[in-house]
Motif scaffolding. Structure first.
Motif, mmCIF file in Angstrom:
data_model
loop_
_atom_site.group_PDB
_atom_site.id
_atom_site.type_symbol
_atom_site.label_atom_id
_atom_site.label_comp_id
_atom_site.label_asym_id
_atom_site.label_seq_id
_atom_site.Cartn_x
_atom_site.Cartn_y
_atom_site.Cartn_z
ATOM 1 N N GLU A 168 0.833 -1.198 0.000
ATOM 2 C CA GLU A 168 0.000 0.000 0.000
ATOM 3 C C GLU A 168 0.866 1.244 0.000
ATOM 4 O OE1 GLU A 168 -3.384 -0.536 3.152
ATOM 5 O OE2 GLU A 168 -1.482 -1.262 3.979
ATOM 6 N N PHE A 169 0.465 2.211 -0.788
ATOM 7 C CA PHE A 169 1.105 3.514 -0.800
ATOM 8 C C PHE A 169 0.797 4.254 0.502
ATOM 9 C CE2 PHE A 169 2.359 7.631 -2.239
ATOM 10 C CZ PHE A 169 1.353 8.516 -1.861
ATOM 11 N N LEU A 170 1.802 4.932 1.052
ATOM 12 C CA LEU A 170 1.594 5.724 2.260
ATOM 13 C C LEU A 170 1.713 7.218 1.981
ATOM 14 C CD1 LEU A 170 3.613 3.628 4.883
ATOM 15 C CD2 LEU A 170 1.144 3.656 4.525
ATOM 16 N N ILE A 171 2.872 7.640 1.476
ATOM 17 C CA ILE A 171 3.121 9.069 1.310
ATOM 18 C C ILE A 171 4.169 9.278 0.219
ATOM 19 C CG2 ILE A 171 4.901 9.090 3.109
ATOM 20 C CD1 ILE A 171 3.859 11.905 3.926
ATOM 21 N N TYR A 172 4.131 10.434 -0.412
ATOM 22 C CA TYR A 172 5.019 10.747 -1.533
ATOM 23 C C TYR A 172 5.511 12.189 -1.395
ATOM 24 C CZ TYR A 172 5.415 12.688 -6.333
ATOM 25 O OH TYR A 172 5.785 13.364 -7.466
ATOM 26 N N PHE A 173 6.823 12.367 -1.539
ATOM 27 C CA PHE A 173 7.460 13.671 -1.546
ATOM 28 C C PHE A 173 8.038 13.945 -2.932
ATOM 29 C CE2 PHE A 173 7.609 14.451 3.020
ATOM 30 C CZ PHE A 173 7.549 13.173 3.560
ATOM 31 N N GLN A 174 7.847 15.148 -3.419
ATOM 32 C CA GLN A 174 8.444 15.557 -4.689
ATOM 33 C C GLN A 174 9.026 16.955 -4.529
ATOM 34 O OE1 GLN A 174 9.316 14.244 -7.674
ATOM 35 N NE2 GLN A 174 10.224 16.273 -7.894
ATOM 36 N N GLY A 175 10.329 17.033 -4.476
ATOM 37 C CA GLY A 175 10.999 18.316 -4.387
ATOM 38 C C GLY A 175 10.496 19.127 -3.208
ATOM 39 N N PHE A 209 0.530 8.306 11.972
ATOM 40 C CA PHE A 209 1.611 8.189 10.981
ATOM 41 C C PHE A 209 1.972 9.576 10.454
ATOM 42 C CE2 PHE A 209 1.936 3.615 9.851
ATOM 43 C CZ PHE A 209 0.894 3.132 10.632
ATOM 44 N N SER A 210 3.267 9.845 10.374
ATOM 45 C CA SER A 210 3.727 11.093 9.773
ATOM 46 C C SER A 210 5.084 10.841 9.145
ATOM 47 C CB SER A 210 3.817 12.204 10.824
ATOM 48 O OG SER A 210 4.772 11.871 11.817
ATOM 49 N N ALA A 211 5.459 11.715 8.248
ATOM 50 C CA ALA A 211 6.770 11.579 7.611
ATOM 51 C C ALA A 211 7.281 12.957 7.269
ATOM 52 C CB ALA A 211 6.690 10.712 6.355
ATOM 53 N N ALA A 241 4.247 20.244 -1.567
ATOM 54 C CA ALA A 241 3.595 19.626 -0.416
ATOM 55 C C ALA A 241 3.468 18.129 -0.654
ATOM 56 C CB ALA A 241 2.220 20.239 -0.203
ATOM 57 N N PRO A 242 3.770 17.308 0.339
ATOM 58 C CA PRO A 242 3.704 15.866 0.146
ATOM 59 C C PRO A 242 2.271 15.378 -0.071
ATOM 60 C CG PRO A 242 4.121 16.380 2.452
ATOM 61 C CD PRO A 242 4.213 17.665 1.709
ATOM 62 N N ASP A 243 2.162 14.283 -0.799
ATOM 63 C CA ASP A 243 0.875 13.595 -0.972
ATOM 64 C C ASP A 243 0.742 12.594 0.171
ATOM 65 O OD1 ASP A 243 -0.576 11.532 -3.656
ATOM 66 O OD2 ASP A 243 -1.251 11.953 -1.622
ATOM 67 N N LYS A 244 -0.113 12.917 1.129
ATOM 68 C CA LYS A 244 -0.257 12.083 2.334
ATOM 69 C C LYS A 244 -1.484 11.183 2.258
ATOM 70 C CE LYS A 244 1.550 15.831 5.246
ATOM 71 N NZ LYS A 244 1.291 16.648 6.456
ATOM 72 N N SER A 245 -2.037 11.037 1.075
ATOM 73 C CA SER A 245 -3.350 10.401 0.954
ATOM 74 C C SER A 245 -3.377 8.942 1.402
ATOM 75 C CB SER A 245 -3.846 10.497 -0.489
ATOM 76 O OG SER A 245 -2.936 9.855 -1.368
ATOM 77 N N ARG A 256 1.151 9.103 -16.054
ATOM 78 C CA ARG A 256 2.401 8.902 -16.771
ATOM 79 C C ARG A 256 3.194 10.197 -16.822
ATOM 80 N NH1 ARG A 256 1.493 8.155 -22.780
ATOM 81 N NH2 ARG A 256 -0.062 6.703 -22.025
ATOM 82 N N ASN A 257 4.491 10.082 -16.764
ATOM 83 C CA ASN A 257 5.404 11.217 -16.874
ATOM 84 C C ASN A 257 5.225 12.217 -15.742
ATOM 85 O OD1 ASN A 257 7.522 12.552 -18.052
ATOM 86 N ND2 ASN A 257 6.254 13.769 -19.396
ATOM 87 N N GLN A 258 4.683 11.732 -14.653
ATOM 88 C CA GLN A 258 4.592 12.555 -13.464
ATOM 89 C C GLN A 258 4.930 11.663 -12.289
ATOM 90 O OE1 GLN A 258 0.805 14.578 -13.090
ATOM 91 N NE2 GLN A 258 0.582 14.684 -15.284
ATOM 92 N N GLY A 259 5.352 12.229 -11.231
ATOM 93 C CA GLY A 259 5.579 11.417 -10.050
ATOM 94 C C GLY A 259 4.255 10.982 -9.481
ATOM 95 N N GLY A 260 4.292 10.089 -8.571
ATOM 96 C CA GLY A 260 3.041 9.672 -7.973
ATOM 97 C C GLY A 260 3.092 8.251 -7.491
ATOM 98 N N LYS A 261 2.079 7.902 -6.762
ATOM 99 C CA LYS A 261 2.065 6.584 -6.132
ATOM 100 C C LYS A 261 1.885 5.494 -7.180
ATOM 101 C CE LYS A 261 -2.906 6.898 -5.308
ATOM 102 N NZ LYS A 261 -3.964 6.996 -4.280
ATOM 103 N N LEU A 262 2.396 4.331 -6.837
ATOM 104 C CA LEU A 262 2.173 3.137 -7.625
ATOM 105 C C LEU A 262 1.050 2.342 -6.976
ATOM 106 C CD1 LEU A 262 5.838 1.929 -8.310
ATOM 107 C CD2 LEU A 262 4.352 3.299 -9.799
#
Lengths: 119, 115
Positions: free
Chosen positions: A44-51, A65-67, A54-58, B97-103
């Protein structure tokens, strides 16, 4: 070159305690992800950071849980007041975000994971 | 919403025989699709990926997969199984596609290879 590293590799804790899990992404990768792998739920996906975005915490299952990601590199996943259902393998992945780069299309490189056991 | 379904939780083959691991996806637009492999007590390793450049994708260790839009499938095949192929395989879709993101991972297929 060095891959994604995670520490500790194994963590055993008592119910109610807080834990911190660490991820060192591949140098130069701007995207960082946390996933959880458990018997009942799969991956399962938890969280995503990009540069600096703001992180995707969905995917975080609860407010326990925090990161965070400091300096755009190392990330720490914190679980407060751990519960037995938090027992799982926590995986970290990183990804490059090259502009117009075929290779970088969402390919994520995974670390070996941290196996968390909550007693 | 995007999702992926792996049709078999466990597949068993004999060494030297073909491997077929089935995967169907659901996506409102052309997704990026991947197969990852996880050997016991090891991290996830990318086998191959589809990003619309070619519908037949070749990966590492002799694996390949074919993207079939009409069937919404992305089955993984290998002509001849090797003992070292025994592992868990995950079909994965990336929502954008071509963007970051969850799998989004399928539930996994455990491949056993008999001598």
């Amino acid at each position: 070159g060095a891959g994604v590293s995670q520490s500790p590799s194994n963590k055993v804790t008592e119910k109610g305690k807080d834990v911190e899990l660490r991820c060192d992404p591949i140098s130069g990768h701007t995207a960082l992800y946390w996933y959880r792998q458990s018997l009942g739920q799969g991956l399962e996906f938890l969280i995503y950071f990009q540069g600096n975005s703001a992180p995707d915490k969905s995917g975080l299952p609860s407010d326990r849980f925090s990161a965070e990601r400091t300096g755009g590199s190392v990330s720490t996943l914190t679980i407060q007041r751990t519960q037995q259902e938090d027992s799982a393998v926590y995986l970290c992945a990183s990804s490059p975000r090259g502009q117009g780069s075929y290779i970088s299309y969402n390919e994520q490189f995974f670390g070996p994971g941290t196996r968390l056991t909550v007693l | 919403a995007q999702s992926v379904t792996q049709l078999d939780s466990h597949v068993s083959v004999s060494e030297g025989t073909p491997v077929l691991l089935r995967c169907n996806y659901s996506s409102s637009y052309s997704p990026s699709l991947f197969w990852y492999v996880q050997h016991p007590n090891k991290g996830l390793q990318l086998l191959l990926k589809y990003t619309s450049a070619a519908t037949l994708v070749k990966g590492i260790n002799g694996f390949e997969a074919e993207f079939k839009k009409s069937e919404t499938s992305f089955h993984l095949t290998k002509p001849s199984a090797h003992m070292s192929d025994a592992a868990e395989y995950f079909c994965v879709v990336s929502p954008s596609r071509n963007q970051g993101g969850k799998l989004i991972f399928g539930q996994g297929t455990e491949l056993s290879v008999k001598p």
